[in-house]
Design a protein around this motif. Structure first.
Motif, PDB file in Angstrom:
ATOM      1  N   ASP A 148       0.836  -1.217   0.000  1.00  0.00           N
ATOM      2  CA  ASP A 148       0.000   0.000   0.000  1.00  0.00           C
ATOM      3  C   ASP A 148       0.863   1.255   0.000  1.00  0.00           C
ATOM      4  O   ASP A 148       0.556   2.235  -0.711  1.00  0.00           O
ATOM      5  CB  ASP A 148      -0.919   0.003   1.228  1.00  0.00           C
ATOM      6  CG  ASP A 148      -1.952  -1.121   1.172  1.00  0.00           C
ATOM      7  OD1 ASP A 148      -2.195  -1.628   0.055  1.00  0.00           O
ATOM      8  OD2 ASP A 148      -2.506  -1.476   2.237  1.00  0.00           O
ATOM      9  N   ARG A 195       3.879   5.562  -5.455  1.00  0.00           N
ATOM     10  CA  ARG A 195       3.828   5.632  -6.922  1.00  0.00           C
ATOM     11  C   ARG A 195       2.780   6.627  -7.396  1.00  0.00           C
ATOM     12  O   ARG A 195       3.020   7.412  -8.326  1.00  0.00           O
ATOM     13  CB  ARG A 195       3.528   4.249  -7.472  1.00  0.00           C
ATOM     14  CG  ARG A 195       3.559   4.178  -9.005  1.00  0.00           C
ATOM     15  CD  ARG A 195       3.172   2.792  -9.477  1.00  0.00           C
ATOM     16  NE  ARG A 195       1.809   2.469  -9.065  1.00  0.00           N
ATOM     17  CZ  ARG A 195       1.252   1.270  -9.243  1.00  0.00           C
ATOM     18  NH1 ARG A 195       1.955   0.287  -9.760  1.00  0.00           N
ATOM     19  NH2 ARG A 195       0.001   1.067  -8.854  1.00  0.00           N
ATOM     20  N   ASN A 196       1.596   6.612  -6.751  1.00  0.00           N
ATOM     21  CA  ASN A 196       0.550   7.560  -7.118  1.00  0.00           C
ATOM     22  C   ASN A 196       0.987   8.995  -6.863  1.00  0.00           C
ATOM     23  O   ASN A 196       0.721   9.897  -7.667  1.00  0.00           O
ATOM     24  CB  ASN A 196      -0.741   7.251  -6.350  1.00  0.00           C
ATOM     25  CG  ASN A 196      -1.370   5.935  -6.773  1.00  0.00           C
ATOM     26  OD1 ASN A 196      -1.124   5.461  -7.889  1.00  0.00           O
ATOM     27  ND2 ASN A 196      -2.174   5.342  -5.902  1.00  0.00           N
ATOM     28  N   ASN A 197       1.658   9.202  -5.709  1.00  0.00           N
ATOM     29  CA  ASN A 197       2.163  10.542  -5.414  1.00  0.00           C
ATOM     30  C   ASN A 197       3.194  10.977  -6.440  1.00  0.00           C
ATOM     31  O   ASN A 197       3.234  12.155  -6.844  1.00  0.00           O
ATOM     32  CB  ASN A 197       2.772  10.581  -4.014  1.00  0.00           C
ATOM     33  CG  ASN A 197       1.722  10.431  -2.923  1.00  0.00           C
ATOM     34  OD1 ASN A 197       0.546  10.729  -3.155  1.00  0.00           O
ATOM     35  ND2 ASN A 197       2.125   9.968  -1.756  1.00  0.00           N
ATOM     36  N   ILE A 230       3.291   9.950  -9.543  1.00  0.00           N
ATOM     37  CA  ILE A 230       2.567  10.238 -10.790  1.00  0.00           C
ATOM     38  C   ILE A 230       1.928  11.619 -10.728  1.00  0.00           C
ATOM     39  O   ILE A 230       2.005  12.407 -11.679  1.00  0.00           O
ATOM     40  CB  ILE A 230       1.500   9.155 -11.047  1.00  0.00           C
ATOM     41  CG1 ILE A 230       2.176   7.811 -11.338  1.00  0.00           C
ATOM     42  CG2 ILE A 230       0.592   9.554 -12.203  1.00  0.00           C
ATOM     43  CD1 ILE A 230       1.198   6.652 -11.472  1.00  0.00           C
ATOM     44  N   VAL A 231       1.291  11.933  -9.570  1.00  0.00           N
ATOM     45  CA  VAL A 231       0.672  13.246  -9.406  1.00  0.00           C
ATOM     46  C   VAL A 231       1.720  14.350  -9.473  1.00  0.00           C
ATOM     47  O   VAL A 231       1.508  15.396 -10.107  1.00  0.00           O
ATOM     48  CB  VAL A 231      -0.103  13.294  -8.072  1.00  0.00           C
ATOM     49  CG1 VAL A 231      -0.580  14.712  -7.791  1.00  0.00           C
ATOM     50  CG2 VAL A 231      -1.278  12.341  -8.101  1.00  0.00           C
ATOM     51  N   ARG A 283       4.577  14.200 -10.975  1.00  0.00           N
ATOM     52  CA  ARG A 283       5.050  14.309 -12.348  1.00  0.00           C
ATOM     53  C   ARG A 283       4.047  15.075 -13.225  1.00  0.00           C
ATOM     54  O   ARG A 283       4.432  15.898 -14.055  1.00  0.00           O
ATOM     55  CB  ARG A 283       5.307  12.919 -12.921  1.00  0.00           C
ATOM     56  CG  ARG A 283       5.956  12.946 -14.305  1.00  0.00           C
ATOM     57  CD  ARG A 283       6.574  11.600 -14.661  1.00  0.00           C
ATOM     58  NE  ARG A 283       5.586  10.530 -14.645  1.00  0.00           N
ATOM     59  CZ  ARG A 283       5.533   9.563 -13.734  1.00  0.00           C
ATOM     60  NH1 ARG A 283       6.425   9.543 -12.741  1.00  0.00           N
ATOM     61  NH2 ARG A 283       4.614   8.613 -13.787  1.00  0.00           N
ATOM     62  N   LYS A 284       2.749  14.772 -13.002  1.00  0.00           N
ATOM     63  CA  LYS A 284       1.721  15.501 -13.751  1.00  0.00           C
ATOM     64  C   LYS A 284       1.744  16.980 -13.413  1.00  0.00           C
ATOM     65  O   LYS A 284       1.616  17.840 -14.292  1.00  0.00           O
ATOM     66  CB  LYS A 284       0.345  14.912 -13.452  1.00  0.00           C
ATOM     67  CG  LYS A 284       0.107  13.544 -14.071  1.00  0.00           C
ATOM     68  CD  LYS A 284      -1.301  13.059 -13.777  1.00  0.00           C
ATOM     69  CE  LYS A 284      -1.567  11.706 -14.435  1.00  0.00           C
ATOM     70  NZ  LYS A 284      -2.942  11.208 -14.142  1.00  0.00           N
ATOM     71  N   ILE A 303       2.244   1.653  -3.469  1.00  0.00           N
ATOM     72  CA  ILE A 303       1.221   2.168  -4.389  1.00  0.00           C
ATOM     73  C   ILE A 303       0.976   3.654  -4.146  1.00  0.00           C
ATOM     74  O   ILE A 303       0.869   4.463  -5.092  1.00  0.00           O
ATOM     75  CB  ILE A 303      -0.086   1.361  -4.235  1.00  0.00           C
ATOM     76  CG1 ILE A 303       0.125  -0.073  -4.707  1.00  0.00           C
ATOM     77  CG2 ILE A 303      -1.216   2.023  -5.007  1.00  0.00           C
ATOM     78  CD1 ILE A 303      -1.072  -0.975  -4.455  1.00  0.00           C
ATOM     79  N   LEU A 304       0.894   4.032  -2.855  1.00  0.00           N
ATOM     80  CA  LEU A 304       0.691   5.439  -2.521  1.00  0.00           C
ATOM     81  C   LEU A 304       1.855   6.299  -3.014  1.00  0.00           C
ATOM     82  O   LEU A 304       1.652   7.387  -3.570  1.00  0.00           O
ATOM     83  CB  LEU A 304       0.515   5.582  -1.014  1.00  0.00           C
ATOM     84  CG  LEU A 304       0.293   7.010  -0.491  1.00  0.00           C
ATOM     85  CD1 LEU A 304      -0.975   7.598  -1.092  1.00  0.00           C
ATOM     86  CD2 LEU A 304       0.223   7.016   1.042  1.00  0.00           C
TER      87      LEU A 304
END
Length: 324
Positions: A62, A68-70, A72-73, A75-76, A65-66
């Motif tokens: 978890d 990685r999501n952070n 990605i955000v 990077r965006k 995943i968190l």
């Protein structure tokens, strides 16, 4: 118990339970019981460790995943910020280029007008310029200067539409100033066409051309076209500058006046619109303490014309009703 049984005496006995049976079995077979207990303890330990490990693995998954999501955000966000920066840079470059082009256009317009009117100076008219043999301009009138300048603009600046449009508008305005609207019409019309092709429909220069062209149409008596052009200019200026801007008030006054002046020949005049425009102009001029100005006088006269037109319409309607 056996002695009491042999003596025929009552005895008290009960069957043994599972726990006692297991206890006796363990006493009877201690090695097997010990090994079984060890295996059971080992299984419990393995299950406990496995459960704990599974929970930790789930938490780690978890967290991964968190993270990685952070990432990605982040990077965006970085990409979006870079795009915004690039867009802002592009807009700044475009604004600088527009400013440069406008400055260059203004310079070319100024130089062209200076050269166009050079022939009207006293020295040039007298033929006293060094190396000049031009004596044809000695009695050149303003109209002739404008005609010659118009010809040069149309023939020499076809590859510079922005400069050509500005010059055509300037010359057309001068034609209007010397009461030559028939000469101003094609110049203002062509300048308006160029502006519509090169600029957004809401650009102030487009509104300026619409206003000038509408005034020219008013001078020649084409009140309907004049009203349409000035109404379009008013809409652009309203959206661009707001209702409180002086240029909007001026445009309202001119539009209302044109509508009133055209009421004698244009039957479909919108009396309510003209009355609303002129009433708003009078109200704004009064709030600015400008009741003693010529603008207020013209607006008041035009407003009286609206009222007179409304009365005449009512009289005509009453007469028609009586005849019917």
């Amino acid at each position: 118990i056996r002695d009491r049984y042999l003596n025929s005496e009552p005895i008290s006995a009960r069957p043994i339970g599972r726990i006692e049976r297991a206890t006796r079995w363990c006493r009877r077979y201690p090695l097997v019981a010990g090994l079984s207990a060890a295996v059971l303890a080992l299984c419990v330990s393995v299950a406990s460790v496995s459960t704990n490990a599974a929970l930790r693995i789930g938490e780690s998954r978890d967290d991964a995943i968190l993270a990685r999501n952070n990432a990605i955000v982040a990077r965006k966000d970085e990409v979006e910020q870079r795009r915004r920066a690039e867009r802002a840079e592009s807009e700044a470059i475009a604004a600088a280029e527009t400013t440069r082009q406008e400055a260059e256009t203004a310079r070319q317009v100024s130089n062209f007008l200076a050269n166009m009117y050079k022939a009207s100076t006293p020295f040039e008219n007298a033929g006293f310029l060094i190396g000049s043999t031009n004596h044809d301009t000695a009695n050149m009138t303003a109209r002739e200067i404008l005609d010659r300048g118009t010809e040069k603009v149309l023939n020499e600046l076809a590859d510079q539409p922005a400069v050509q449009a500005d010059l055509l508008e300037a010359i057309g305005s001068v034609y209007l100033g010397i009461n030559a609207p028939e000469a101003a019409d094609p110049l203002l019309n062509k300048s308006l066409q160029i502006r519509r092709q090169q600029l957004p429909a809401s650009h102030p220069k487009v509104a300026s051309l619409l206003y000038q062209h509408g005034y020219e149409r008013f001078l020649v008596g084409d009140y309907q076209t004049s009203t349409e052009l000035i109404r379009e200019a008013l809409e652009i200026r309203r959206n661009r500058f707001g209702e409180d801007d002086p240029v909007v008030t001026q445009t309202k006054q001119v539009l209302g006046t044109v509508m009133v002046m055209g009421s004698r020949n244009w039957i479909d005049i919108d009396v309510d619109e003209a009355e609303s425009l002129l009433a708003d102009v009078l109200k704004r001029l009064e709030s600015e303490s400008r009741k003693d100005t010529t603008e207020y006088g013209f607006a008041a006269l035009a407003f009286c014309g609206v009222l007179n037109h409304r009365v005449n319409r009512e009289v005509e309607q009453a007469k028609l009703l009586q005849e019917a």
